[in-house]
Motif scaffolding. Structure first.
Motif, PDB file in Angstrom:
ATOM      1  N   THR A 254      -1.003  -1.945  15.304  1.00 65.04           N
ATOM      2  CA  THR A 254      -2.158  -1.376  15.243  1.00 65.04           C
ATOM      3  C   THR A 254      -3.377  -1.556  16.221  1.00 65.04           C
ATOM      4  N   GLY A 285      -3.717  -3.109   4.606  1.00 63.83           N
ATOM      5  CA  GLY A 285      -3.923  -3.295   6.046  1.00 63.83           C
ATOM      6  C   GLY A 285      -3.800  -1.956   6.435  1.00 63.83           C
ATOM      7  N   CYS A 286      -4.609  -1.637   7.625  1.00 70.19           N
ATOM      8  CA  CYS A 286      -4.529  -0.430   8.436  1.00 70.19           C
ATOM      9  C   CYS A 286      -5.045  -0.671   9.897  1.00 70.19           C
ATOM     10  N   ALA A 308      -2.475   4.549  10.611  1.00 72.66           N
ATOM     11  CA  ALA A 308      -1.824   3.886   9.663  1.00 72.66           C
ATOM     12  C   ALA A 308      -2.306   2.969   8.631  1.00 72.66           C
ATOM     13  N   PHE A 309      -1.706   2.988   7.696  1.00 78.66           N
ATOM     14  CA  PHE A 309      -2.102   1.943   6.669  1.00 78.66           C
ATOM     15  C   PHE A 309      -0.872   1.640   5.743  1.00 78.66           C
TER      16      PHE A 309
HETATM   17  N1  PHE Z   1       3.066  -3.107   7.469  1.00 73.86           N
HETATM   18  C1  PHE Z   1       2.058  -4.055   7.243  1.00 73.86           C
HETATM   19  C2  PHE Z   1       2.357  -5.168   6.138  1.00 73.86           C
HETATM   20  O1  PHE Z   1       3.250  -5.041   5.603  1.00 73.86           O
HETATM   21  C3  PHE Z   1       0.873  -3.218   6.569  1.00 73.86           C
HETATM   22  C4  PHE Z   1       0.071  -2.142   7.530  1.00 73.86           C
HETATM   23  C5  PHE Z   1       0.705  -0.920   7.717  1.00 73.86           C
HETATM   24  C6  PHE Z   1      -0.814  -2.559   8.403  1.00 73.86           C
HETATM   25  C7  PHE Z   1       0.141  -0.098   8.413  1.00 73.86           C
HETATM   26  C8  PHE Z   1      -1.193  -1.744   9.172  1.00 73.86           C
HETATM   27  C9  PHE Z   1      -0.898  -0.528   9.212  1.00 73.86           C
HETATM   28  O2  PHE Z   1       1.271  -6.293   5.812  1.00 73.86           O
END
Ligand code: PHE
Length: 344
Positions: A254, A285-286, A308-309
């Motif tokens: 991201t 997180g995003c 995305a998050f």
């Molecule tokens: N995949 C990340 C994590 O496991 C979280 C995340 C997802 C962050 C999507 C940003 C966008 O910590």
């Protein structure tokens, strides 16, 4: 000779059986009734020569007692069986208690989160837990030497010559890639699932845990959309008074990236032990999906953008239900689980 007949009868009575009182009564009459066997044998006894009378008399008594014992035993058995049947058929007896199970707190929270995003038009997507390097790392813009690929974090299943190793997914972001590979925008998905990381198990960490990923791709999606979506989500889940705060962060997939805090659910932002006196709790997180990720998944970043998050279900359930030790989710202690009976 009378003794021979008695011997034969002594054997015969051992084999007697009766399953009802009527059958047993027939036996009694046959052996002990007025015109029954015993009386007949006693009649014959008179004709036994004197010198044999003692032996024959003893044998007669043995037979008589034997028959009585057999009848008594059979009677007891029949009565016992009847009692069992009566108990079984007693419709006035209270029913066995059925103890209802409860829904696991992680399931409750997952359902609530999915329901909230469903109201915004998101549908549930899934992907495999056993993944390849491409979907977990490479397509998500992880540089080849990125530390998250290190053996310390990732459980590897199989090393491939082409480098696309098989592994247990370390996050649900792999479902972003899988979805974009086969769907053109608009995309609105929420992806709940189990993830795996090679971490020491403690009150705050586990090697198996649950995440929920969100992805929204369309024309003209902006950071403001991300912020508004997350604010709506947080208010629905934790209550209307909850505030959010976004802090700049870094994820390879991201750009820009952020971590989101919510105002402390315990003290409302004043500061307490739970929020370590900051008034804020980190929950996800995003960020805006990096153009490299869109490209790798077959979506044109010149036309589309998105956000995305990703959040940890255990963490959110801990905040919602004030769970102090994450290991409790997996211990199946009914004293813990029963507290969630009727919660949904
Ligand atoms: N995949 C990340 C994590 O496991 C979280 C995340 C997802 C962050 C999507 C940003 C966008 O910590």
């Amino acid at each position: 000779m009378l003794q021979d007949i008695i011997k034969e009868k002594l054997e015969e009575i051992k084999k007697l059986s009766a399953s009802t009182k009527e059958e047993l009564e027939k036996i009694r009459i046959e052996y002990l009734g007025k015109k029954g066997l015993m009386n007949e044998l006693f009649a014959q006894f008179k004709g036994v020569p004197n010198e044999q009378k003692k032996e024959a008399g003893q044998m007669l008594n043995e037979l008589k007692n034997g028959i009585q014992t057999v009848i008594d035993t059979l009677k007891e058995k029949i009565e016992q069986k009847q009692e069992e049947l009566r108990e079984k058929d007693d419709l006035t007896k209270p029913a066995d208690t059925l103890s209802l199970g409860s829904i696991h707190p992680l399931t409750i929270v997952r359902k609530e989160i999915i329901d909230i995003f469903a109201r915004l038009g998101y549908t549930v997507a899934e992907g495999p837990e056993i993944e390849d390097d491409w979907h977990v790392f490479s397509a998500l813009n992880f540089p080849p030497e990125h530390p998250a690929r290190d053996m310390q974090d990732t459980f590897f299943v199989e090393n491939r010559e082409d480098g696309n190793n098989i592994l247990l997914r370390t996050h649900t972001s792999s479902v972003q890639v899988r979805t974009m590979e086969h769907t053109q925008p608009p995309i609105r998905i929420i992806a709940p699932g189990r993830v795996f990381r090679n971490e020491a198990i403690s009150a705050r960490a586990h090697c198996i845990f649950h995440q929920i990923e969100g992805l929204y791709i369309d024309k003209g999606v902006s950071f403001a959309d991300l912020k508004q979506t997350l604010l709506y989500f947080v208010k629905e889940l934790f209550g209307n008074q909850t505030k959010i705060r976004l802090r700049p962060s870094y994820f390879p997939f991201t750009e820009p990236s952020a971590e989101m805090d919510i105002s402390c659910t315990i003290c409302g932002g004043k500061g307490c032990n739970i929020c370590k006196h900051t008034g804020w709790l980190e929950i996800l997180g995003c960020g805006m999906v990096d153009p490299n990720v869109l490209k790798a998944s077959g979506i044109d970043p010149e036309i589309y953008s998105g956000f995305a998050f990703g959040m940890g279900v255990e963490r959110i359930a801990m905040l919602k239900y004030d769970v102090k030790d994450l290991r409790q989710y997996f211990e199946n202690d009914v004293r813990f689980l029963n507290q969630f009976a009727g919660a949904i």
